[in-house]
Design a protein around this motif. Structure first.
Motif, PDB file in Angstrom:
ATOM      1  N   GLN A  35      33.391   7.220 -50.308  1.00 52.17           N
ATOM      2  CA  GLN A  35      31.943   7.170 -50.258  1.00 52.17           C
ATOM      3  C   GLN A  35      31.391   6.190 -51.292  1.00 52.17           C
ATOM      4  N   LEU A  36      31.929   6.288 -52.510  1.00 54.55           N
ATOM      5  CA  LEU A  36      31.432   5.409 -53.575  1.00 54.55           C
ATOM      6  C   LEU A  36      31.710   3.947 -53.233  1.00 54.55           C
ATOM      7  N   GLN A  38      32.124   2.695 -50.183  1.00 53.50           N
ATOM      8  CA  GLN A  38      31.291   2.313 -49.036  1.00 53.50           C
ATOM      9  C   GLN A  38      29.836   2.027 -49.451  1.00 53.50           C
ATOM     10  N   ASP A  39      29.298   2.901 -50.333  1.00 54.07           N
ATOM     11  CA  ASP A  39      27.894   2.746 -50.751  1.00 54.07           C
ATOM     12  C   ASP A  39      27.707   1.560 -51.695  1.00 54.07           C
ATOM     13  N   LYS A  43      24.148   1.531 -55.318  1.00 54.26           N
ATOM     14  CA  LYS A  43      23.851   2.974 -55.322  1.00 54.26           C
ATOM     15  C   LYS A  43      24.442   3.682 -56.538  1.00 54.26           C
ATOM     16  N   ASP A 229      17.179   5.536 -56.614  1.00 53.93           N
ATOM     17  CA  ASP A 229      17.968   5.070 -55.469  1.00 53.93           C
ATOM     18  C   ASP A 229      19.464   5.000 -55.779  1.00 53.93           C
ATOM     19  N   ARG A 230      19.786   5.138 -57.033  1.00 54.22           N
ATOM     20  CA  ARG A 230      21.209   5.134 -57.421  1.00 54.22           C
ATOM     21  C   ARG A 230      21.713   6.572 -57.372  1.00 54.22           C
ATOM     22  N   ARG A 231      22.099   6.971 -56.181  1.00 52.77           N
ATOM     23  CA  ARG A 231      22.406   8.386 -55.946  1.00 52.77           C
ATOM     24  C   ARG A 231      23.859   8.752 -56.200  1.00 52.77           C
ATOM     25  N   ASN A 232      24.658   7.761 -56.484  1.00 54.33           N
ATOM     26  CA  ASN A 232      26.071   8.034 -56.769  1.00 54.33           C
ATOM     27  C   ASN A 232      26.334   7.877 -58.263  1.00 54.33           C
ATOM     28  N   GLN A 253      23.638  12.271 -54.761  1.00 56.22           N
ATOM     29  CA  GLN A 253      24.381  12.449 -53.520  1.00 56.22           C
ATOM     30  C   GLN A 253      25.857  12.747 -53.804  1.00 56.22           C
ATOM     31  N   HIS A 254      26.473  11.863 -54.584  1.00 59.61           N
ATOM     32  CA  HIS A 254      27.897  12.042 -54.871  1.00 59.61           C
ATOM     33  C   HIS A 254      28.130  11.870 -56.359  1.00 59.61           C
TER      34      HIS A 254
END
Ligand code: TMP
Ligand code: MG
Length: 297
Positions: A35-36, A38-39, A43, A229-232, A253-254
Motif C-alpha cells: 500500500q505504501l 502504491q500510494d 501520501k 493528505d499524507r495519510r500514510n 489510512q496506513h
C-alpha cells in the motif's frame, strides 16, 4: 506489472530477512508495504522518536549518550549534581524499560524523573553558548544511515516529525554536528528557556516525557492538519510510549510501525512484536527503514 513488483518486494528485501528482524504478522506487513509503495511519497509522512531511535544506543559495547546524558556527562555539570542525576537515572530508567509495568503505572514515575532532572539542570547555571561543545565532547551518535535518510526525505519533500522526550536544543545540535537540520523536519520536544544572559532558567511549554507523547501529539494536531493528505505514516520508536506519537493524525489510512529494541531484549521482545509491525533487535543502523523508503520514494 506493478502488482507483481509490489507483491514480491517483501521477499526481495534482503534487509528484512536478517536474523535480528522480527515480524509477527508477515502478511500484514506485506500488505502494508504494498500500500505504501502504491500510494507513493506524496501520501507519506514520517513520525519518529529521537533518543535511541535516530540516535545510537551503543558503540563497541558502551552506551551512547541520550540528550540528557550529553549534559549530565559534561564538565558543565558539577560532580555533586552529576551524582544526583546518576541516582535519578538508576532509580527511574529501570522503570522506563520494565517489561511488567503498564504505561499508566509508569507515568507518575516518569513525571517525577523529568521534574527532578530538569530542576537539577536549572541549578547548574548552564549557558546556551556551552551546548555545542558539550555535544562535541559527548559520545552521542546517530544511527548509520540517518544522514542518507534525512537528505533523501528532504529531497523528496516528505515531512518528518521528530517527537522527543529528550531536550530539543541538544537534539538539534546533535543532528547538526552529525548530519543537517532540513526544512522538512519539525521537532516537538522539551526546549530550554534561557534568560537575556543566555543562562538556563527553565524549560518552555508542557513537559514531554517518554509516556505522554499521545497528549503532545494531540496538542500538535495543527501540524497534522496541514498534512492531512499524507495519510500514510511510517512511525519509528524504541519505547512503547512512542507508539502513541501518531495519535493526533486525522484521517490516517496506513501506519507502519518500526521498533528498535535495544535493551532488556528477552523480557520485552514478545510485547514489542505485538505492538510494532517490524522489530529490529540490537540494530545500530537505519538499513531497514531506508530499504523501505527506497521502495516508496
Ligand atoms: P525518548 O527517546 O522517548 O524521546 O526519551 C528520552 C530519553 O531520555 C528516555 O530514554 C529517558 C532519557 N532520559 C535520560 O537519559 N536522563 C534524564 O534525566 C531523563 C529525564 C531522561
Ligand atoms: Mg527513545
Amino acid at each position: 506489472v506493478k502488482i507483481y513488483k509490489v507483491m514480491s518486494c517483501f521477499s526481495q528485501m534482503e534487509e528484512l530477512q536478517k536474523e535480528n528482524v522480527y515480524i509477527k504478522d508477515a502478511e500484514r506487513v506485506e500488505k502494508l508495504l504494498c500500500q505504501l509503495i502504491q500510494d507513493g511519497k506524496s501520501k507519506l509522512q514520517i513520525i519518529t522518536d529521537f533518543d535511541m531511535t535516530l540516535s545510537r544506543f551503543s558503540i563497541n559495547g558502551k552506551r551512547c549518550a541520550t540528550c540528557h546524558n550529553v549534559l549530565e556527562n559534561s564538565s558543565l555539570v558539577p560532580e555533586s549534581k552529576k551524582q544526583v542525576l546518576d541516582e535519578l537515572r538508576d532509580t527511574y530508567y529501570p522503570i522506563e524499560i520494565n517489561a511488567k509495568m503498564t504505561i499508566e503505572e509508569k507515568i507518575p514515575f516518569m513525571m517525577e524523573w523529568y521534574t527532578k532532572g530538569t530542576g537539577v539542570l536549572v541549578e547548574c547555571g548552564l549557558k546556551q553558548s556551552d551546548l555545542s561543545l558539550a555535544v562535541k565532547e559527548s559520545n552521542a551518535l546517530m544511527r548509520d544511515g540517518c544522514d542518507w535518510q534525512f537528505s533523501t526525505l528532504h529531497e523528496h519533500k516528505v515531512p518528518m516529525l521528530i517527537f522527543s522526550a529528550g531536550i530539543g536544543d541538544i537534539l538539534e545540535e546533535i543532528i547538526k554536528q552529525h548530519s543537517q537540520m532540513y526544512a522538512n523536519m519539525r521537532v516537538v520536544s522539551n526546549y530550554m528557556d534561557f534568560n537575556h544572559d543566555g543562562m538556563l532558567v527553565g524549560f518552555k511549554g508542557d513537559l514531554v516525557h517518554t509516556y505522554n507523547k499521545n497528549e503532545g501529539a494531540l496538542r500538535n494536531s495543527d501540524y497534522f492538519t496541514t498534512l492531512k493528505d499524507r495519510r500514510n505514516i511510517i512511525l519509528m520508536g524504541d519505547s512503547m510510549g512512542d507508539l502513541r506519537m501518531a495519535d493526533g493524525v486525522p484521517n490516517m489510512q496506513h501506519i507502519l510501525k518500526i521498533g528498535f529494541l535495544n535493551d532488556n531484549i528477552e523480557e520485552r521482545l514478545e510485547k514489542y512484536k505485538e505492538a510494532y509491525d517490524i522489530v529490529l533487535v540490537s540494530d545500530s543502523t537505519m538499513d531497514v527503514p531506508n530499504a523501505i523508503l527506497k521502495k516508496i520514494l
